[in-house]
Design a protein around this motif. Sequence first.
Motif, mmCIF file in Angstrom:
data_model
loop_
_atom_site.group_PDB
_atom_site.id
_atom_site.type_symbol
_atom_site.label_atom_id
_atom_site.label_comp_id
_atom_site.label_asym_id
_atom_site.label_seq_id
_atom_site.Cartn_x
_atom_site.Cartn_y
_atom_site.Cartn_z
ATOM 1 N N GLY A 395 0.774 -1.241 0.000
ATOM 2 C CA GLY A 395 0.000 0.000 0.000
ATOM 3 C C GLY A 395 0.797 1.279 0.000
ATOM 4 N N SER A 396 0.038 2.394 -0.041
ATOM 5 C CA SER A 396 0.590 3.744 -0.037
ATOM 6 C C SER A 396 -0.443 4.693 0.537
ATOM 7 C CB SER A 396 0.947 4.184 -1.464
ATOM 8 O OG SER A 396 1.253 5.547 -1.498
ATOM 9 N N ASN A 397 0.002 5.632 1.387
ATOM 10 C CA ASN A 397 -0.929 6.590 1.982
ATOM 11 C C ASN A 397 -1.552 7.512 0.941
ATOM 12 O OD1 ASN A 397 -0.592 5.698 4.613
ATOM 13 N ND2 ASN A 397 1.212 6.980 4.935
ATOM 14 N N GLU A 398 -0.856 7.760 -0.161
ATOM 15 C CA GLU A 398 -1.394 8.657 -1.181
ATOM 16 C C GLU A 398 -2.661 8.096 -1.815
ATOM 17 O OE1 GLU A 398 -0.426 11.724 -1.759
ATOM 18 O OE2 GLU A 398 0.996 11.428 -0.123
ATOM 19 N N GLY A 399 -2.871 6.784 -1.691
ATOM 20 C CA GLY A 399 -4.080 6.207 -2.272
ATOM 21 C C GLY A 399 -5.345 6.762 -1.664
ATOM 22 N N TRP A 400 -5.264 7.291 -0.426
ATOM 23 C CA TRP A 400 -6.452 7.827 0.223
ATOM 24 C C TRP A 400 -7.018 9.029 -0.530
ATOM 25 C CZ3 TRP A 400 -9.644 5.785 3.442
ATOM 26 C CH2 TRP A 400 -9.215 4.803 4.313
ATOM 27 N N ILE A 401 -6.164 9.834 -1.108
ATOM 28 C CA ILE A 401 -6.641 11.052 -1.785
ATOM 29 C C ILE A 401 -7.560 10.688 -2.928
ATOM 30 C CG2 ILE A 401 -5.920 13.157 -2.949
ATOM 31 C CD1 ILE A 401 -5.134 12.914 0.031
ATOM 32 N N HIS A 402 -7.100 9.800 -3.798
ATOM 33 C CA HIS A 402 -7.911 9.411 -4.950
ATOM 34 C C HIS A 402 -9.111 8.568 -4.521
ATOM 35 C CE1 HIS A 402 -4.634 10.988 -7.324
ATOM 36 N NE2 HIS A 402 -3.794 10.201 -6.684
ATOM 37 N N TYR A 403 -8.934 7.778 -3.489
ATOM 38 C CA TYR A 403 -10.026 6.934 -3.030
ATOM 39 C C TYR A 403 -11.162 7.776 -2.472
ATOM 40 C CZ TYR A 403 -12.430 3.088 -0.693
ATOM 41 O OH TYR A 403 -13.352 2.167 -0.304
ATOM 42 N N MET A 413 -16.130 6.023 6.129
ATOM 43 C CA MET A 413 -16.394 4.854 6.963
ATOM 44 C C MET A 413 -15.090 4.131 7.317
ATOM 45 S SD MET A 413 -19.848 3.303 5.197
ATOM 46 C CE MET A 413 -19.753 1.828 6.223
ATOM 47 N N ALA A 414 -14.196 4.001 6.326
ATOM 48 C CA ALA A 414 -12.929 3.322 6.576
ATOM 49 C C ALA A 414 -12.076 4.105 7.557
ATOM 50 C CB ALA A 414 -12.181 3.113 5.263
ATOM 51 N N ASN A 415 -12.048 5.450 7.400
ATOM 52 C CA ASN A 415 -11.309 6.287 8.332
ATOM 53 C C ASN A 415 -11.843 6.126 9.749
ATOM 54 O OD1 ASN A 415 -9.217 8.546 7.373
ATOM 55 N ND2 ASN A 415 -10.580 8.061 5.673
ATOM 56 N N PHE A 416 -13.160 6.156 9.888
ATOM 57 C CA PHE A 416 -13.766 6.029 11.212
ATOM 58 C C PHE A 416 -13.452 4.673 11.827
ATOM 59 C CE2 PHE A 416 -17.282 4.410 13.774
ATOM 60 C CZ PHE A 416 -17.303 5.354 14.793
ATOM 61 N N MET A 417 -13.608 3.598 11.069
ATOM 62 C CA MET A 417 -13.364 2.262 11.613
ATOM 63 C C MET A 417 -11.889 2.065 11.979
ATOM 64 S SD MET A 417 -16.101 0.684 12.066
ATOM 65 C CE MET A 417 -15.300 -0.853 12.519
ATOM 66 N N SER A 418 -11.009 2.622 11.154
ATOM 67 C CA SER A 418 -9.587 2.517 11.451
ATOM 68 C C SER A 418 -9.260 3.198 12.780
ATOM 69 C CB SER A 418 -8.764 3.144 10.324
ATOM 70 O OG SER A 418 -7.409 3.221 10.668
ATOM 71 N N LEU A 419 -9.772 4.415 12.983
ATOM 72 C CA LEU A 419 -9.512 5.134 14.227
ATOM 73 C C LEU A 419 -10.207 4.466 15.411
ATOM 74 C CD1 LEU A 419 -9.796 8.817 12.969
ATOM 75 C CD2 LEU A 419 -7.714 7.559 13.563
ATOM 76 N N LYS A 461 -5.401 -3.789 16.139
ATOM 77 C CA LYS A 461 -4.391 -3.163 15.297
ATOM 78 C C LYS A 461 -4.388 -3.766 13.894
ATOM 79 C CE LYS A 461 -0.012 -3.654 16.475
ATOM 80 N NZ LYS A 461 1.294 -3.369 17.131
ATOM 81 N N ASN A 462 -4.494 -5.074 13.814
ATOM 82 C CA ASN A 462 -4.523 -5.713 12.496
ATOM 83 C C ASN A 462 -5.791 -5.377 11.739
ATOM 84 O OD1 ASN A 462 -2.208 -7.952 11.929
ATOM 85 N ND2 ASN A 462 -2.502 -7.662 14.120
ATOM 86 N N GLY A 463 -6.918 -5.257 12.457
ATOM 87 C CA GLY A 463 -8.155 -4.835 11.799
ATOM 88 C C GLY A 463 -8.052 -3.419 11.270
ATOM 89 N N ALA A 464 -7.418 -2.525 12.033
ATOM 90 C CA ALA A 464 -7.228 -1.143 11.575
ATOM 91 C C ALA A 464 -6.397 -1.106 10.311
ATOM 92 C CB ALA A 464 -6.573 -0.315 12.678
ATOM 93 N N TRP A 465 -5.390 -1.955 10.220
ATOM 94 C CA TRP A 465 -4.557 -1.978 9.011
ATOM 95 C C TRP A 465 -5.363 -2.377 7.784
ATOM 96 C CZ3 TRP A 465 -0.030 -4.957 11.736
ATOM 97 C CH2 TRP A 465 0.694 -4.044 12.513
#
Length: 528
Positions: A395-403, A413-419, A461-465
Amino acid sequence: MSHPTTLESLAAPAAAAHAASEPGYAPARDPFADPEYGKDVEHGGHVIRSHPRWSLDQNQSNLTGYAGLAVVTIGSICVAVNQSAPTLEFLRGVLPENLHAALAHAIRACWAWRGPWFLLLTFLAMFLVETLVFKVHRRHFDFTRAHPVGLDGWARILRRWLALALCFALAAIVYISFGEYSFHYFHLGDALRGTPLDELPRHFYAKYILFFVFAVPTALTLSIPYFYLVERHARRDGPVDEWLVFWHVVRRALTGLFLRAHRADAAAAVKNPHAHNLLRALLVKLFWTPLMLTWCLNCWGHVENGGHLWLYERAPIVWSDPHHVSYLLRDLHFSILNYLICIDLTVGVIGYLTAMRLLDTQTTSAEPTLMGWVVALLCYPPINAGVTSVYFGYGSNEGWIHYFIDQPVWSLMANFMSLFLMAIYVWATYAFGLRFSNLTNRGIILTGPYKYIRHPAYISKNGAWWFEALPFCASPDWFTRCVWCLHLLAINILYGLRAYTEERHLMREEHYREYCKRVPWRFLPGIF
């Protein structure tokens, strides 16, 4: 087996006379005075077992962690809001000018070291809860009864101190010998001149090496009254004093090295399981304390910079521009994440630094198997940087922008669940209070998320990933998507192996077997 004459035997008459004069003191033999002290281990083997006198429910309370959480939260707000040290201008007309100037100068000096100060304040808050509320210092100490400290007692205090000094010397040799720690970049003059932490040389462990140089003489000084307290008030039926055992082992090993007649005795002494346990616990601290402390102080800096960005530097939000909003949400995500990680690391590093029987945070046993060490080390630098991340990176963090632009609802939803899952992970850390540590048994925890599952930190932690990995899971390149998912799955399996080795180690503990009966679920309550 013959033993040389000891100070204990020379001082026995004086100690007996002193003991007889102590009110309520029974003239039974002091186990600390036995030259064979700590030699025998119940059932043999290399895993130390413990049989606490108190119940599993008395081990730990959430309140200690909440106290640390409160201090970290207040500290995070302080560093996020203040761009520089408070000037106390509102007191200029109230206090005399000289006093105001001196106070402002002191605050500026402390502000340059704000990270360590907040660490100390967090520890003090947790320490006060443990001692004043739960009175853990009474578990292994009896302050209503004082043991006599004669010549033999002071000799044992010296032996403990020498054993501690030897361990610090071994630690210094390790840090100097391994280039990873860049000890040769350290300049004591910078520290003595009060150089702020942010201006130290830019190698990763600079802050830890500075801490180590100042902490060693401080610890050696404070250990003298602490060892006196152990000699004077420690319960003789408490945990084995491994500093004293380590001294006996080193003395016999050196004797056997130079005297052929004592080599059999030395060969038996170096097999002492308590000495091995102490050295394994020392290795745990040698490896994880530099990482945890460095990450912790850096994370305080990230929280501070994130707060300044949001409060003072961010440009007006353009809600009609999806790119602008996506960057905004990504920055918000990482700001909250840095705060959560700051809590985790602050409580974690305090746990590594405060292992002592006075707080009932001593290390009962350290992981004895090679497999347990390997699977743990693969999760941390520098091992994971050279192995795990190379062969199982994803992966890459930059993928969040386009996603976010393509899938705004799923992104939120993914951001909320990760946090949310990372918050559970942090909750699992501060549930340990002062007892957090990798690869060691320092007391079984039955509070926080550990009331429901046995490995909440790993599963959360693994679920957040996985939620953070959604952008690359949505990648149009199906081959890369499958490979990265397999890599992340391999990392999940690695943490599963960590859970397996930890349980195999902790099953020697009576409390952990009881805990497994109460909490049968490893990862998912009612499912797995």
